[in-house]
Design a protein around this motif. Structure first.
Motif: not given
Lengths: 294, 557
Positions: B290-292, B347-348, B353-357, B365-367
């Motif tokens: 979930p969003i932090f 966002w970071l 600790g997430g399972r990033i896909q 989004s990362i860029a």
């Protein structure tokens, strides 16, 4: 605005309706927008364009008005069958290993932290270790334990005043300077110790690496760039290897003392009534009772 | 949508004459179709604005180039800026808001469906009117055609003495017309979000996308009205003999600057807030967390909305304001960095600790995250009056705001396209083409806009038609232009992906990303009525609650 059809209103709460009323398609907003644009465009082209725009705009307004008065024009849309269930392939969810209750799978981290006293103890112990290293440096380099103490206390001197301080003065004992240095050192050490107490539980895997190495190096880097501003005397006499060694000594000792203290539960995971200190029967509903009540 | 239902629809569509289908689209009041119209309209203008950008860059590829005339060059940068801001960025963001907000708040349509259609058509006709200037702008004077006064149209350049003919008037009226459309959409979004949420969806459970569009819409109402007022004043100056901006007759050119930038700077946030919304939906889903810090994210969004209204004059440091004004606008500008920084940290924190896909939406989004951070840092530099005096009006500023607009907004938009395209069309975009698109665009973007800072630092002014060799700008401009061409190729890959996947893409199903907000509970594409029965929610992630009844969010919120 989409509304429930009469059939849906009748069946609401018991069945999925078979049809729904939605706003009917209409060209009048388009006509009004086009007319308004032509009205403006005519200012730049020809009055006849504005006249045409005006006529279209009026027609658009009238048509739109008739769309919603006396009754909103709607059309009935049949409901398409969609039996796709809302489900996931990721059924298994990792649960938090330190769950605070058997049926509670999540928690605010950290679940436990160190009491304030742990931070105070750590700060004082780390400050003592730091002082030992600093005095050792004074003895080796200047044959005087007062040298690092006077350098620390020299924070009270401006850059101009600092120029008048001779090596003999820095190596000798001055009661006021000693008092200032002690107050500064104890205050700083206990505050940083408290910070360690708060932060180390957040880095539970390697607290000593964080407290003993990473933080002292970061702190030294920060001071490296600001020392001339904060304490010009110390900035001009400082020996950075010894300084970093004293910071690491503080970090390792404070970290070890803090992690040896027993932890206490954080309040975030407790129910509000408990956190607020409210003691009244019936304030907190037990989950079992709630589930059985139907 | 179930495959049977979708097959029925496809067969129905295939059997009908295209005029009938076209009639359905132009008379529609359905928020989803209007959303798609907004998006398609913006994509068309994206291609046009992109072509204008390429013409600008080809002109600057080498010293003393004469690929286009100075007059055409002026028109190109004016039309490029105006098109990209008013007829690409705003419509595409309104398109996504139109499509997604009712679905995400559990409503069957926008609050005012007919106003929605009216707003779209006003915006669309505004764009057509602007480009009609190429044909009709010369008026009786035979002087120029398309607007050439820059996208902020400073006075006194816009006075009739310096801008004869009607080119500036087309610019003014086109923005006025489309501005009315934007205000209509903003009113519609605010009403929908405040009044049409489904049962259980309190403000504290509302998706962040809805929150951010609520803030954005409020800002549109506040920021667009001064611009509209200024456009009317400019028309009055040009044709009714008033002197608002006429410095020879007691008017003030600075007044125009204030009017323009009191719109212009909040406009940047009007554009970036919906992109924050995309990030706040995409990053949690592809981090499987979930969003932090949801409440802090909402607070930071509202805070950005307020603070960004008080920073506009940092665009005007060089005109010679008082030291108090300089200090005020420097402080407010720098303070916007605080809530924005909070968002980046959150966002970071969501990814931590997430399972990033690393699917295509997540790559964009990362860029976005680190490019927007860099854009923010150069913004902090330019927000300081003393620094700004050195570099204002240079290519450093051009590089900075393109870092925001392209590195921030466009990357977020591409992420949103890849994320919601399956919902809108029922088809998945190709991951292979998506990754090619991402890497090409990423390389082209950095080649263009990282390097563009350098000629700016070396003193190259913005809007310069050409330059002498040997000033140290030559190589940088060559590389920047090559980067722009790479971005163009990447955009073609994207458009090809949209078209190919629409016809040959894999079926998406209702919920291809295993997501948690309400739009994924209905078929893809959603039916006209959105929800057969209005949903009831008990948490911020209603679909998580349904998928995980043993551990619903509602137990903890």
């Amino acid at each position: 605005m989409a509304t429930l059809s009469s059939a849906e209103q009748k069946d609401r709460g018991t069945y999925t309706p078979s049809e729904i009323e939605v706003p009917a398609r209409t060209a009048w907003p388009l006509v009004l927008a086009f007319g308004s644009t032509l009205l403006f465009a005519g200012l730049l082209t020809s009055v006849s364009v504005s006249v045409l725009g005006g006529v279209l705009a009026i027609a658009g307004c009238v048509g739109w008005f008739r769309e919603v008065f006396p009754h909103e024009h709607e059309e009935v849309v049949p409901i398409l069958a969609d039996e796709t269930p809302i489900t996931t392939e990721r059924r298994v969810v990792d649960s938090f290993p330190l769950a605070i209750a058997p049926d509670q799978l999540r928690a605010w981290l950290p679940v436990e932290t160190y009491p304030i006293s742990a931070g105070l103890k750590g700060g004082i112990a780390g400050g003592a270790a730091m002082a030992v290293i600093a005095c050792l440096y004074g003895l080796i380099s200047q044959a005087s334990i007062w040298y690092p103490i006077n350098l620390l206390a020299a924070v009270v001197y401006s850059r101009q005043e600092a120029r008048a301080l001779t090596p003999e003065w820095l190596n000798s004992f001055h009661p006021w300077m000693f008092l200032i240095a002690v107050i500064l050192h104890i205050t700083g050490s206990t505050l940083v110790g408290l910070l360690y107490g708060a932060m180390l539980p957040m880095f539970a895997r390697r607290p000593i690496v964080l407290g003993g190495l990473i933080v002292p190096v970061l702190w030294s880097g920060l001071l490296y760039s600001t020392m001339d501003l904060l304490n010009p005397v110390l900035g001009s006499h400082i020996h950075w290897v010894w300084f970093i060694a004293s910071q690491v000594a503080f970090g390792v000792v404070a970290g070890l003392v803090v992690v040896r203290q027993s932890r206490v539960r954080t309040h975030e995971n407790m129910p509000f009534a408990l956190r607020a200190g409210i003691e009244a029967p019936g304030m907190m509903e037990t989950r079992g009772e709630g589930e059985n009540r139907s | 949508m179930s495959s049977d239902a979708m097959a029925i629809r496809t067969a129905e569509a295939a059997g009908r004459p295209w005029v009938e289908i076209l009639h359905e689209w132009v008379t529609t009041v359905d928020h989803k179709r209007l959303g798609v119209l907004y998006i398609v309209y913006a994509l068309v203008f994206l291609v046009i604005g992109g072509i204008e950008a390429v013409i600008i860059r080809i002109q600057l590829i080498r010293p003393l180039n004469d690929f286009v005339s100075p007059q055409v060059f002026n028109r190109m940068f004016t039309m490029h800026g105006t098109t990209m801001i008013f007829f690409v960025a705003m419509p595409v963001l309104f398109g996504f808001a139109n499509y997604l907000v009712p679905l995400m708040v559990g409503a069957r349509d926008m609050a005012f469906p007919r106003l929605n259609a009216f707003s779209f058509w006003l915006s669309a006709f505004g764009g057509f009117l602007l480009y009609f200037s190429f044909v009709g702008g010369s008026g009786l004077y035979g002087a120029g055609n398309a607007p050439d006064v820059g996208w902020w149209a400073y006075a006194p350049l816009t006075s009739r003495a310096f801008s004869p003919g009607h080119s500036t008037d087309y610019w003014t009226i086109a923005l006025l017309v489309s501005g009315f459309g934007s205000i209509g959409t903003a009113i519609n979004l605010i009403t929908t979000i405040l009044c049409m949420r489904c049962p259980g969806m309190t403000l504290g459970r509302m998706p962040l996308l809805a929150w951010l569009n609520l803030v954005m819409s409020g800002m549109v109402l506040i920021a667009l009205t001064p611009l509209s007022a200024a456009q009317i004043m400019l028309l009055a100056d040009r044709y009714l003999g008033s002197h608002f901006f006429d410095t020879q007759a007691g008017g003030s050119a600075t007044l125009w600057m204030h009017f323009f930038w009191i719109f212009g700077h909040p406009e940047v946030y009007i554009l970036i807030l919906p992109c924050f919304a995309f990030m706040s939906e995409i990053i949690p889903v592809f981090s499987r967390k979930p969003i932090f810090g949801y409440p802090v994210m909402v607070g930071a969004s509202v805070c950005i909305g307020f603070v960004s209204m008080s920073v506009w004059a940092h665009h005007m440091f060089s005109i010679g304001m008082t030291s108090y004004a300089n200090a005020f606008f420097t402080i407010t500008t720098l303070s916007v960095g605080v809530p924005t920084g909070i968002k980046i940290f959150n966002w970071l924190g969501t990814m931590w600790g997430g399972r990033i896909q690393f699917k295509t939406p997540m790559l964009f989004s990362i860029a976005f995250l680190f490019q927007f951070l860099i854009a923010g840092l150069t913004g902090i530099m330019l927000g300081s009056a003393a620094f700004n005096w050195q570099l204002t009006g240079s290519y450093f500023v051009v590089a900075h705001f393109h870092y925001v607009i392209v590195g921030g907004i466009l990357f977020a938009l591409f992420g949103a396209f890849y994320y919601w395209y399956p919902k809108i069309t029922g088809k998945m975009l190709s991951e292979t083409l998506g990754k090619i698109h991402f890497w090409l665009f990423f390389i082209g973007f950095h080649m263009t806009f990282d390097l563009m800072h350098i000629p700016g630092l070396l003193g190259m002014p913005r809007r310069i038609y050409t330059y002498e060799p040997g000033r140290g700008w030559d190589t940088w401009n060559l590389l920047v232009t090559i980067g722009a061409l790479i971005q163009s190729i990447a955009t073609l890959v994207f458009v090809a992906n949209l078209i190919i996947s629409y016809f040959k893409g894999r079926d998406a199903g209702n919920d291809p990303w295993d997501a948690w907000t309400l739009e994924w509970s209905v078929s893809s594409p959603p039916p006209e009525y959105n929800f057969a029965t209005i949903p009831t929610v008990a948490s911020r992630r209603p679909l998580w609650d349904i998928k995980h009844p043993e551990d619903p969010d509602s137990r903890y919120e």
